[in-house]
Scaffold this active site. Structure first.
Site, PDB file in Angstrom:
ATOM      1  CE  LYS A  17      -3.684  -2.623   2.138  1.00 13.51           C
ATOM      2  NZ  LYS A  17      -4.398  -3.090   3.322  1.00 13.51           N
ATOM      3  CD  GLN A  22      -3.452  -4.584   6.461  1.00 10.16           C
ATOM      4  OE1 GLN A  22      -3.609  -3.556   5.812  1.00 10.16           O
ATOM      5  NE2 GLN A  22      -3.727  -5.764   5.960  1.00 10.16           N
ATOM      6  CG  ASP A  64      -9.943  -0.828   4.839  1.00  6.57           C
ATOM      7  OD1 ASP A  64      -9.535  -1.349   3.792  1.00  6.57           O
ATOM      8  OD2 ASP A  64      -9.288  -0.780   5.900  1.00  6.57           O
TER       9      ASP A  64
HETATM   10  N1  GUN Z   1      -6.628  -7.277   6.109  1.00 10.79           N
HETATM   11  C1  GUN Z   1      -6.800  -8.072   5.025  1.00 10.79           C
HETATM   12  N2  GUN Z   1      -7.370  -7.357   4.018  1.00 10.79           N
HETATM   13  C2  GUN Z   1      -7.552  -6.101   4.491  1.00 10.79           C
HETATM   14  C3  GUN Z   1      -8.105  -4.922   3.922  1.00 10.79           C
HETATM   15  O1  GUN Z   1      -8.550  -4.870   2.764  1.00 10.79           O
HETATM   16  N3  GUN Z   1      -8.108  -3.824   4.731  1.00 10.79           N
HETATM   17  C4  GUN Z   1      -7.637  -3.848   6.005  1.00 10.79           C
HETATM   18  N4  GUN Z   1      -7.712  -2.722   6.724  1.00 10.79           N
HETATM   19  N5  GUN Z   1      -7.136  -4.943   6.555  1.00 10.79           N
HETATM   20  C5  GUN Z   1      -7.092  -6.055   5.804  1.00 10.79           C
END
Ligand code: GUN
Length: 288
Positions: free
Chosen positions: A53, A97, A120
């Site tokens: 990211k 996350q 998200d």
């Molecule tokens: N953990 C696994 N996939 C994701 C996601 O798309 N966003 C977040 N915040 N955590 C994750």
């Protein structure tokens, strides 16, 4: 005939190129999109995702900051940081996350994020809006899957879409988005009996279970489109999806590879959401 490989990496590059142009234009009008990613603890997979990211932000010239917090971080400390970021004008997107360490209440943390900065689309307000078809933000992985299907001219309306996995991150929002596109939707999960009978109905099969080799060739219909969200590390270090790729691709009409399928699209959609929240927050400020 072998299935068409749905190249998510290439598509993600195209979308990021489109976004780069938009970001450059936004910057000329004084809007510089900014994303903050918070990682608590040292889960190795999460570290890789967060790194991807961050790299994407650098590539797109989106301002980004990663807070790496220790496993022992308290819920209060995390809530305090989020409150600060909610109030920060330069932060347009906040991503915590997941998963979080066990002693932190995930729901409470998600609810503390300003819904306008919820890139998200996990906040209950945004989930609710998505479920009644008025969502402006879309959750990154299902949104990336929709882009893969649409940009490959794969018809969704009226078709049977089977989603394997009922997580809040992928399975449930994916089902909602398929419904919104007038598909007939079945959600299968860990308690589903005779999974193969269900998956065999699918015109489009999205698998997001996290179990290598789960989807075998005798569990699918000829011509199915398989979208594989699984990311499973084998003991030999190889990364594979949920589908038995080599055999399934002989029966499917199209399939996403792992890696290089859904993963890069999730990151591209996160960039898109960050640009979207930045634009919306800017407009809101003008209206204040
Ligand atoms: N953990 C696994 N996939 C994701 C996601 O798309 N966003 C977040 N915040 N955590 C994750």
């Amino acid at each position: 005939m072998s299935a068409k490989i749905l190249d998510g990496k290439k598509l993600a590059s195209e979308i990021k190129e489109e976004l780069k142009i938009e970001i450059a234009q936004l910057k000329k009008t004084g809007i510089a999109p900014g994303l903050v990613v918070i990682l608590v603890g040292d889960d190795p997979a999460s570290k890789i995702y967060v790194d991807n990211k961050k790299k994407a932000c650098e590539e797109m010239e989106i301002n980004s900051q990663v807070f790496e917090m220790p496993e022992c971080t308290t819920e209060e400390e995390l809530l305090k940081l989020i409150q600060k970021l909610n109030a920060d004008e330069k932060t347009h997107g906040i991503l915590v996350q997941l998963p979080l360490p066990k002693h932190i209440d995930e729901g409470k943390i998600i609810e503390s994020i300003d819904p306008k900065k919820d890139v998200d689309c996990f906040h209950p307000e945004n989930v609710g809006k998505l479920s009644i078809g008025i969502g402006k933000l879309l959750p990154c992985t299902p949104a990336g899957i929709m882009e893969i299907l649409k940009r490959n001219n794969i018809e969704i309306s009226g078709r049977e879409c089977v989603v394997a996995g009922k997580s809040n991150i992928v399975g449930k929002p994916m089902a909602m988005m398929f419904l919104e596109e007038n598909a007939t939707v079945i959600v299968a999960h860990i308690k589903t009996e005779n999974l193969g009978e269900i998956t065999k109905r699918a015109d489009i099969l999205v698998t997001a279970v996290g179990k290598a080799g789960l989807i075998k060739k005798d569990m699918i219909k000829k011509g199915v489109v398989v979208v594989d969200v699984g990311m499973n590390r084998l003991s030999n270090g190889k990364l594979v999806g949920d589908a038995d790729f080599e055999n399934v691709k002989e029966i499917a009409s199209a399939i996403t590879p792992v890696p290089g399928g859904v993963g890069p699209m999730t990151v591209a959609m996160l960039m898109k959401n960050t640009v979207e929240t930045a634009k919306r927050l800017y407009k809101n400020n003008l209206n204040d």
